[in-house]
Write an enzyme that holds these catalytic residues in place. Structure first.
Site, short mmCIF file in Angstrom:
data_model
loop_
_atom_site.label_atom_id
_atom_site.label_comp_id
_atom_site.label_asym_id
_atom_site.label_seq_id
_atom_site.Cartn_x
_atom_site.Cartn_y
_atom_site.Cartn_z
N ASN A 215 29.65 80.08 74.51
CA ASN A 215 30.53 80.34 73.38
C ASN A 215 31.97 79.94 73.69
O ASN A 215 32.43 78.87 73.27
CB ASN A 215 30.44 81.82 72.98
CG ASN A 215 31.05 82.09 71.62
OD1 ASN A 215 31.89 81.34 71.16
ND2 ASN A 215 30.64 83.17 70.99
N ASP A 216 32.68 80.76 74.44
CA ASP A 216 34.10 80.50 74.68
C ASP A 216 34.35 79.15 75.36
O ASP A 216 35.38 78.53 75.13
CB ASP A 216 34.70 81.62 75.54
CG ASP A 216 34.71 82.94 74.79
OD1 ASP A 216 34.77 82.90 73.54
OD2 ASP A 216 34.67 83.99 75.44
N VAL A 217 33.40 78.71 76.19
CA VAL A 217 33.64 77.48 76.97
C VAL A 217 33.53 76.22 76.13
O VAL A 217 33.79 75.13 76.61
CB VAL A 217 32.67 77.38 78.17
CG1 VAL A 217 32.89 78.54 79.12
CG2 VAL A 217 31.23 77.32 77.71
#
Lengths: 465, 101
Positions: A390-392
């Site tokens: 997700n965040d990456v």
């Protein structure tokens, strides 16, 4: 000790061999081709050092030594064999804490002897105190890190004045340690107090740190344990401990920096700021809507693609979907599709963790590319398959200065012609930040559990023709 | 070992550790951290000496705990590192050249 040979010389010579084996072993571990043999070399060094220490002049309590080794080894062997690959980070934390505890124990024995009147030279006492404090902090801190990652402690305890308390504990331990070392007051009570304060410091330092930052902390404690071992090596005049401890101390420090950099955080930031607190305080609203897609359509899309890049995240490992994902990729490879895995430095729970998880599923490491190698390739990829990450892959990190993850290097999955995101629900990521990637025009969401979705994709790819 | 010699050992070992890690590909960070975790299990040797020289009951108890923990560090560190590295395999001969970077 039987006369006729110099036991002390044999011990020292063996320690020399051990130190050389450790360094060569670590060197071999730094390349995937030789890594496997590296641990064998280092292991041989450990066996040599342990056996030869029984020849150490002037020792007693052999029954106790053997009993402790047998019990400790069996417990560690049993737990190390049965731990799941996803739980590896917390096991490393646990074993690391044990090493810190052992270093603290050496310091405690030496300092209690010191308080009984077996006065050491001043430098030796000071090193014993510092090594003892570091070891004790690493011990209790690692145990907290283990408990947090293992889900035994869920709360992140924070209160006002926490930094002040930590500072007071550290200064207290150092001052009392100084008094003991200088023999101003070397009573057993004061010796005990050093360790009590240091243990409390480790707990109070680690409790406020959020789960996302834990790998950095474990790596830091790993380096600290190395340093503590080196200091106690000076105290015991043991070259093997000094060399091995220092090598780990400096290698661990560098590794910690690399990890922190990959997460766009400084080590000081990890330790002293309370990241993750802002939670839902998302920066600017994301416009657009998420568009869903069916597995059968994704199967067709990938089967006729030239190039597919898979971006796995910790979510995939939690769903135990890596085997299914690899099975699907093998089907694609058979069809002539160019398949690659793109790994963000902090995918999984710590750098390289995802590689281990993929390796466990049987993915050859030459199909796995890290951020620098793969980022230029997304533009030529037909499909970027995001599973559990997700965040990456959040492009906000490149564009939105107000975002907490701004500046973090990300995988440019958004540049691919089609982006497929396998996701359980519509929630935000680990950091609580809304992911702009999910709202792009070329993105489609495939909702569902990772393992189930992968199984559907396998069926879908097979159904093509 | 004199103080200054010990200091030399310390400095050279510190550079060695730095050099070993500096060129490591990211995929090996976790196994390498685990491997270095195993290496500081050498603390076991020191704990053995401490327990071997322990006189009072308190010293023996602490020394015993030290050896137990040290053995746990060494053996546990070895087992998990070995398990992780065992899984690193290349897909073919071409990978062997590529993997040596």
């Amino acid at each position: 000790m039987p006369t006729g040979f110099d036991a002390s010389f044999i011990v020292q010579a063996s320690y020399f061999v051990t130190a050389a084996l450790f360094i060569m072993g670590l060197k071999r571990m730094s390349s995937p081709v030789t890594a496997r043999s590296g641990i064998l070399w280092a292991g041989a060094g450990m066996v040599v050092a342990t056996l030869v220490t029984f020849l150490y002049p002037g020792m007693a309590n052999y029954e106790l030594i053997i009993a402790a080794i047998v019990i400790g080894s069996l417990l560690a062997w049993w737990s190390g064999k049965r731990v799941a690959m996803t739980d590896m980070p917390q096991m490393i934390a646990l074993y690391n804490g044990m090493g810190g505890g052992a270093a603290a124990a050496i310091a405690a024995v030496e300092l209690y002897k010191h308080s009984q009147g077996e006065a050491h030279a001043l430098t030796i006492s000071i090193l014993a105190v510092i090594g003892g404090i570091i070891g004790a902090v690493s011990f209790s801190g690692s145990l907290i890190a283990w408990a947090k990652l293992d889900g035994k402690i869920n709360k992140t305890l924070r209160f006002g004045g926490q930094k002040l308390l930590n500072m007071a504990l550290l200064v207290g331990a150092l001052v009392i340690g100084g008094m003991v070392a200088l023999h101003l007051n070397a009573s057993p009570l004061f010796v005990t107090l050093i360790f009590v304060l240091a243990l409390l410091l480790g707990i109070s330092m680690t409790l406020p740190i959020g789960g996302a930052d834990m790998p950095v902390v474990i790596s830091l404690y790993n380096a600290l344990t190395g340093l503590a071992v080196a200091f106690e090596g000076f105290v015991l005049n043991n070259a093997a401990m000094i060399i091995a401890g220092t090598v780990v101390g400096s290698a661990g420090t560098l590794l910690t920096q690399l990890m922190a950099k990959a997460m766009n955080r400084s080590i000081a930031n990890v330790l002293f700021s309370n990241f993750g607190e802002s939670g839902g305080a998302a920066s600017g609203p994301v416009t657009g809507s998420m568009k869903s897609i069916e597995a059968t359509d994704v199967g067709v899309m990938m089967a006729f693609a030239e190039k597919v890049i898979v971006v796995p995240g910790y979510g995939m490992a939690v769903a135990q979907a890596q085997h299914k994902v690899w099975e699907m990729c093998q089907l694609l490879i058979e069809r002539g599709v160019n398949v690659k895995f793109a790994i963000h430095p902090v995918a999984g729970r710590m750098p390289g963790h995802m590689n281990v998880l993929l390796a466990e599923a049987g993915v050859p490491y030459d199909l796995i590319a890290d951020l620098d190698e793969i980022n230029a390739e997304f533009e030529t990829a037909d499909v970027a398959l995001i599973i559990g990450a997700n965040d990456v892959v959040n492009p906000v990190a490149r564009t939105d200065k107000s975002s907490p993850i701004y500046g973090m290097p990300i995988l440019n999955a958004d540049k691919a012609k089609n982006v497929i995101v396998i996701k359980r629900g519509q929630g935000a990521g680990f950091s609580g930040i809304e992911n702009a990637l999910f709202f792009l025009d070329n993105t489609r969401m495939l909702y569902g559990d990772g393992q189930k979705a992968a199984a559907e994709l396998i069926a879908a790819v097979k159904a093509v023709d | 070992m004199t103080g200054i010699v010990a200091l030399y050992i310390f400095m050279l070992a510190a550079f060695t550790g730095y050099e070993i890690i500096a060129k490591v590909p990211v995929i090996l960070h976790t196994p390498l951290m685990s491997g270095s975790n195993f290496v500081h299990g050498i603390v076991l040797v020191g704990a053995m000496v401490a327990l071997g020289n322990a006189d009072t009951t308190l010293e023996k108890v602490i020394g015993f705990a030290g050896v137990l923990l040290g053995a746990g560090n060494a053996v546990g560190g070895y087992v998990v590192t070995e398990r992780m590295l065992e899984m690193f395999k290349a897909s073919g001969a071409k990978a062997k050249q590529k993997g040596s970077h």
